[in-house]
Write a protein that holds these residues in place. Structure first.
Motif, mmCIF file in Angstrom:
data_model
loop_
_atom_site.group_PDB
_atom_site.id
_atom_site.type_symbol
_atom_site.label_atom_id
_atom_site.label_comp_id
_atom_site.label_asym_id
_atom_site.label_seq_id
_atom_site.Cartn_x
_atom_site.Cartn_y
_atom_site.Cartn_z
ATOM 1 N N ARG A 332 -44.119 -14.770 -27.670
ATOM 2 C CA ARG A 332 -43.747 -13.467 -27.121
ATOM 3 C C ARG A 332 -42.314 -13.128 -27.510
ATOM 4 O O ARG A 332 -41.403 -13.927 -27.332
ATOM 5 C CB ARG A 332 -43.864 -13.470 -25.588
ATOM 6 C CG ARG A 332 -43.481 -12.134 -24.951
ATOM 7 C CD ARG A 332 -43.531 -12.183 -23.440
ATOM 8 N NE ARG A 332 -42.538 -13.085 -22.885
ATOM 9 C CZ ARG A 332 -42.238 -13.164 -21.585
ATOM 10 N NH1 ARG A 332 -42.877 -12.395 -20.721
ATOM 11 N NH2 ARG A 332 -41.334 -14.014 -21.154
ATOM 12 N N THR A 333 -42.138 -11.925 -28.027
ATOM 13 C CA THR A 333 -40.796 -11.403 -28.310
ATOM 14 C C THR A 333 -40.658 -10.065 -27.600
ATOM 15 O O THR A 333 -41.543 -9.207 -27.700
ATOM 16 C CB THR A 333 -40.562 -11.208 -29.815
ATOM 17 O OG1 THR A 333 -40.655 -12.476 -30.474
ATOM 18 C CG2 THR A 333 -39.179 -10.617 -30.077
ATOM 19 N N VAL A 334 -39.563 -9.895 -26.874
ATOM 20 C CA VAL A 334 -39.265 -8.628 -26.215
ATOM 21 C C VAL A 334 -38.149 -7.945 -26.984
ATOM 22 O O VAL A 334 -37.055 -8.493 -27.125
ATOM 23 C CB VAL A 334 -38.846 -8.838 -24.745
ATOM 24 C CG1 VAL A 334 -38.552 -7.488 -24.085
ATOM 25 C CG2 VAL A 334 -39.931 -9.583 -23.980
ATOM 26 N N VAL A 335 -38.459 -6.766 -27.514
ATOM 27 C CA VAL A 335 -37.459 -5.969 -28.228
ATOM 28 C C VAL A 335 -36.931 -4.936 -27.233
ATOM 29 O O VAL A 335 -37.645 -4.002 -26.847
ATOM 30 C CB VAL A 335 -38.055 -5.281 -29.464
ATOM 31 C CG1 VAL A 335 -36.965 -4.535 -30.235
ATOM 32 C CG2 VAL A 335 -38.749 -6.297 -30.366
ATOM 33 N N HIS A 336 -35.713 -5.121 -26.789
ATOM 34 C CA HIS A 336 -35.163 -4.280 -25.732
ATOM 35 C C HIS A 336 -34.719 -2.921 -26.271
ATOM 36 O O HIS A 336 -34.225 -2.818 -27.405
ATOM 37 C CB HIS A 336 -33.988 -4.993 -25.058
ATOM 38 C CG HIS A 336 -34.408 -6.215 -24.296
ATOM 39 N ND1 HIS A 336 -34.800 -6.170 -22.985
ATOM 40 C CD2 HIS A 336 -34.526 -7.517 -24.687
ATOM 41 C CE1 HIS A 336 -35.131 -7.394 -22.583
ATOM 42 N NE2 HIS A 336 -34.967 -8.231 -23.589
ATOM 43 N N ALA A 337 -34.897 -1.902 -25.463
ATOM 44 C CA ALA A 337 -34.562 -0.537 -25.865
ATOM 45 C C ALA A 337 -33.067 -0.408 -26.143
ATOM 46 O O ALA A 337 -32.247 -0.989 -25.425
ATOM 47 C CB ALA A 337 -34.969 0.443 -24.773
ATOM 48 N N PRO A 338 -32.694 0.366 -27.164
ATOM 49 C CA PRO A 338 -31.271 0.564 -27.451
ATOM 50 C C PRO A 338 -30.558 1.369 -26.372
ATOM 51 O O PRO A 338 -29.352 1.256 -26.206
ATOM 52 C CB PRO A 338 -31.272 1.299 -28.792
ATOM 53 C CG PRO A 338 -32.620 1.945 -28.865
ATOM 54 C CD PRO A 338 -33.552 1.019 -28.170
ATOM 55 N N ASP A 339 -31.304 2.201 -25.642
ATOM 56 C CA ASP A 339 -30.719 3.019 -24.575
ATOM 57 C C ASP A 339 -31.575 2.850 -23.328
ATOM 58 O O ASP A 339 -32.555 3.558 -23.131
ATOM 59 C CB ASP A 339 -30.656 4.489 -25.011
ATOM 60 C CG ASP A 339 -29.868 5.359 -24.045
ATOM 61 O OD1 ASP A 339 -29.775 4.979 -22.861
ATOM 62 O OD2 ASP A 339 -29.373 6.422 -24.472
ATOM 63 N N ARG A 340 -31.202 1.887 -22.475
ATOM 64 C CA ARG A 340 -32.018 1.589 -21.300
ATOM 65 C C ARG A 340 -32.083 2.767 -20.350
ATOM 66 O O ARG A 340 -33.132 3.059 -19.766
ATOM 67 C CB ARG A 340 -31.466 0.367 -20.556
ATOM 68 C CG ARG A 340 -31.466 -0.903 -21.369
ATOM 69 C CD ARG A 340 -31.482 -2.164 -20.517
ATOM 70 N NE ARG A 340 -30.661 -2.113 -19.334
ATOM 71 C CZ ARG A 340 -29.349 -2.393 -19.290
ATOM 72 N NH1 ARG A 340 -28.720 -2.673 -20.427
ATOM 73 N NH2 ARG A 340 -28.692 -2.380 -18.154
ATOM 74 N N ALA A 341 -30.983 3.469 -20.177
ATOM 75 C CA ALA A 341 -30.970 4.598 -19.244
ATOM 76 C C ALA A 341 -31.927 5.691 -19.696
ATOM 77 O O ALA A 341 -32.653 6.272 -18.880
ATOM 78 C CB ALA A 341 -29.557 5.152 -19.106
ATOM 79 N N ALA A 342 -31.929 5.980 -21.002
ATOM 80 C CA ALA A 342 -32.834 7.007 -21.515
ATOM 81 C C ALA A 342 -34.292 6.599 -21.335
ATOM 82 O O ALA A 342 -35.148 7.426 -21.007
ATOM 83 C CB ALA A 342 -32.537 7.268 -22.998
ATOM 84 N N GLU A 343 -34.573 5.317 -21.535
ATOM 85 C CA GLU A 343 -35.945 4.842 -21.352
ATOM 86 C C GLU A 343 -36.386 4.990 -19.899
ATOM 87 O O GLU A 343 -37.488 5.465 -19.610
ATOM 88 C CB GLU A 343 -36.052 3.382 -21.779
ATOM 89 C CG GLU A 343 -37.451 2.808 -21.578
ATOM 90 C CD GLU A 343 -37.572 1.364 -22.008
ATOM 91 O OE1 GLU A 343 -38.660 0.981 -22.461
ATOM 92 O OE2 GLU A 343 -36.587 0.607 -21.878
ATOM 93 N N LEU A 344 -35.510 4.608 -18.971
ATOM 94 C CA LEU A 344 -35.863 4.701 -17.555
ATOM 95 C C LEU A 344 -36.013 6.151 -17.109
ATOM 96 O O LEU A 344 -36.884 6.479 -16.305
ATOM 97 C CB LEU A 344 -34.819 3.976 -16.711
ATOM 98 C CG LEU A 344 -34.705 2.467 -16.962
ATOM 99 C CD1 LEU A 344 -33.598 1.864 -16.101
ATOM 100 C CD2 LEU A 344 -36.032 1.771 -16.682
ATOM 101 N N ASP A 345 -35.164 7.027 -17.631
ATOM 102 C CA ASP A 345 -35.303 8.449 -17.317
ATOM 103 C C ASP A 345 -36.641 8.992 -17.816
ATOM 104 O O ASP A 345 -37.301 9.782 -17.128
ATOM 105 C CB ASP A 345 -34.151 9.244 -17.934
ATOM 106 C CG ASP A 345 -32.860 9.108 -17.149
ATOM 107 O OD1 ASP A 345 -32.920 8.676 -15.981
ATOM 108 O OD2 ASP A 345 -31.790 9.422 -17.710
ATOM 109 N N ALA A 346 -37.030 8.586 -19.020
ATOM 110 C CA ALA A 346 -38.293 9.067 -19.578
ATOM 111 C C ALA A 346 -39.488 8.590 -18.752
ATOM 112 O O ALA A 346 -40.471 9.314 -18.586
ATOM 113 C CB ALA A 346 -38.435 8.598 -21.020
#
Length: 496
Positions: A332-346
């Motif tokens: 398993r590999t988790v590729v983390h979002a470059p902009d966590r805040a934008a992802e959570l807002d979406a």
């Protein structure tokens, strides 16, 4: 011997059915679809095979207990259970890569210090100690016992022992998981690692209570496991155990009404008008479905945990690749979002549309049973998306993001299949393909699930939309709790 009708053939429902059959009851399972397992499905094409639901198994002890209690036969005699090591690789927004060992606190501390620099490992290790305290405080009431009648005690108390944080002459303690990451871990990458555990369950770390830390603790304390041939093999083994205990399965048989009289269940009615008498009915279906078929029988009073069905869904992309899986590849590999805040807002409101570069989980099992030959690889990508979301071009975004974890991905790609929330809804009956999260304490009870008992005698609920919430371990425990309540009655207090 009681007659018991179980609605749905999901994992929690089958766990209850097997336990009740061993207790001497006559159990019949009514499933609207053509197979068992609920969300634990399988896709097969051109010699490739993929899990369409969960791909890894935390807390296998729950299912080991089921097999011992229903036949004195180890789970490992029915499936090939493999501990995943390393547990995961993480690719962070700044390009940093951390590979974390399975079920080893010391090993994780060392790996994080090596990847992120000291004192990252020590901070994470100290956090796990506090998370363990939250786990110890909530394990029994949230996983092993029926929901307390005085559930508001769980709703009001935050069991996570947050570290005092001083800022502008004020001392505060973290009340949300995001605050734990910001104030106690103090590293954007560690915060992303922590928040990823909540996000994987469809929870917004900005509003999830601090005790969501137990989701991370469960993985690092008890490890992650894989079932050879895919998690669908676990569903097969549970189904076979039910059959061995003479549980009847009636597939393509949708229950349209729960029958009651004088405040007690009397049976069920199916779509073709057939009725079946029952002394107990166990409903393993989503909240909306249960309310439709049971009506007043499951309406919650003001003193009960309200039924909540809102939750995000999953977008999954299955990839058939030419070329063998490279040796040493993490499962398993988790590729983390470059902009966590934008992802959570979406995901949770405030954004203008789907996140173009979400957090993506890449599963690359080392399993020859999933591919047509040694020169191929079966890969599954997944991301959390809003319930009811259309796949659109979002699947291509997942493939682009996964390219960071799988070099040459596009060149190796033979074909791909997309599983959007609509497919999850078709398999589970949940509106929009919503996927329930595990129950958590605090937060005013917002993340608790309704009790397995109802206002109607003989009617019980099982599975992710009732106590103790979603996830494979929680589904298994819901089956154990319901079986205990049926066999022992209201005095049942959970496993010892």
């Amino acid at each position: 011997m009681a007659r018991i009708a179980v609605i749905g053939a999901g994992m929690g429902a089958m766990a209850a059915a097997a336990r009740l059959a061993v207790a001497g009851h006559r159990v019949a399972v009514y499933e609207r679809g053509g197979s068992y397992g609920g969300a634990v499905g399988r896709l097969e094409r051109d010699g490739f095979a993929f899990d369409t639901g969960p791909g890894l198994l935390p807390l296998p002890a729950v299912w080991r207990d089921l097999f011992v209690k229903t036949g004195k036969e180890p789970l490992e005699d029915r499936v090939a259970l493999v501990q995943v090591d390393p547990s995961s690789a993480h690719l962070f927004a700044d390009g940093t890569r951390a590979v974390l060992p399975n079920a080893s606190r010391a090993g994780v501390v060392e790996a994080l210090d090596e990847a992120l620099g000291a004192p990252a490992g020590q901070r994470w290790g100290d956090f796990l100690v506090r998370a363990r305290e939250a786990w110890d405080r909530t394990r029994r009431p949230l996983l092993e016992e029926p929901l307390w009648p005085n559930w508001r005690v769980l709703a009001e108390r935050e069991p996570y022992p947050a570290v005092p944080h001083k800022r502008l002459l004020r001392t505060r303690r973290a009340t949300t998981l995001a605050e734990v990451g910001a104030w106690e871990l103090r590293d954007e990458r560690l915060a992303a690692l922590l928040e990823g555990h909540a996000l994987a369950h469809g929870l917004d770390p900005r509003t999830a209570p601090a005790n969501a830390a137990v989701l991370a603790y469960m993985e690092y304390a008890f490890g992650l496991w894989y079932v050879r041939g895919g998690l669908r093999e676990l569903a097969r083994a549970v189904h076979e155990r039910c059959l061995a205990r003479r549980v009847e399965f009636r597939f393509d048989s949708e229950v349209t009404r729960v029958l009651t009289a004088d405040g007690r269940v009397t049976g069920i009615e199916t779509a073709d008008g057939t009725t079946a008498e029952a002394d107990f009915v166990i409903a393993g279906v989503p909240t909306g479905v249960l309310e439709r078929i049971a009506g007043e029988a499951v309406r919650r009073g003001e003193d009960e945990v309200p039924a909540r069905s809102a939750a995000p869904s999953r977008l999954t992309v299955h990839l058939a690749l030419r070329g063998a899986r490279p040796e040493g590849t993490a499962h398993r590999t988790v590729v983390h979002a470059p902009d966590r805040a934008a992802e959570l807002d979406a995901l949770f409101g405030g954004g203008s549309g789907p996140c173009a570069a979400p957090t993506v989980t890449v599963l690359r099992p080392d399993d020859p049973e999933l591919v047509p030959g040694p020169g191929f690889e079966a890969v599954t990508l997944s991301a959390v998306v809003p319930a009811g979301a259309e796949a659109g071009g979002h699947a291509e975004s997942l493939i682009d993001v996964a390219g960071r974890a799988v070099p040459g991905l596009r060149e190796r790609l033979l074909w791909h299949e997309v599983r959007a929330p609509a497919a999850v809804a078709a398999a589970t009956g949940a509106a929009g393909g919503a996927v329930p999260a595990p129950a958590l304490a605090a937060a005013g009870g917002r993340l608790l699930r309704p009790a397995n008992t109802t206002r109607t005698r003989g009617l019980f609920t099982v599975g992710g939309w009732s106590h103790p919430g979603g996830g494979l371990p929680h589904a298994g425990m819901s089956g154990a709790l319901v079986a205990g309540l049926v066999v022992e009655g209201p005095e049942f207090r959970g496993s010892q």
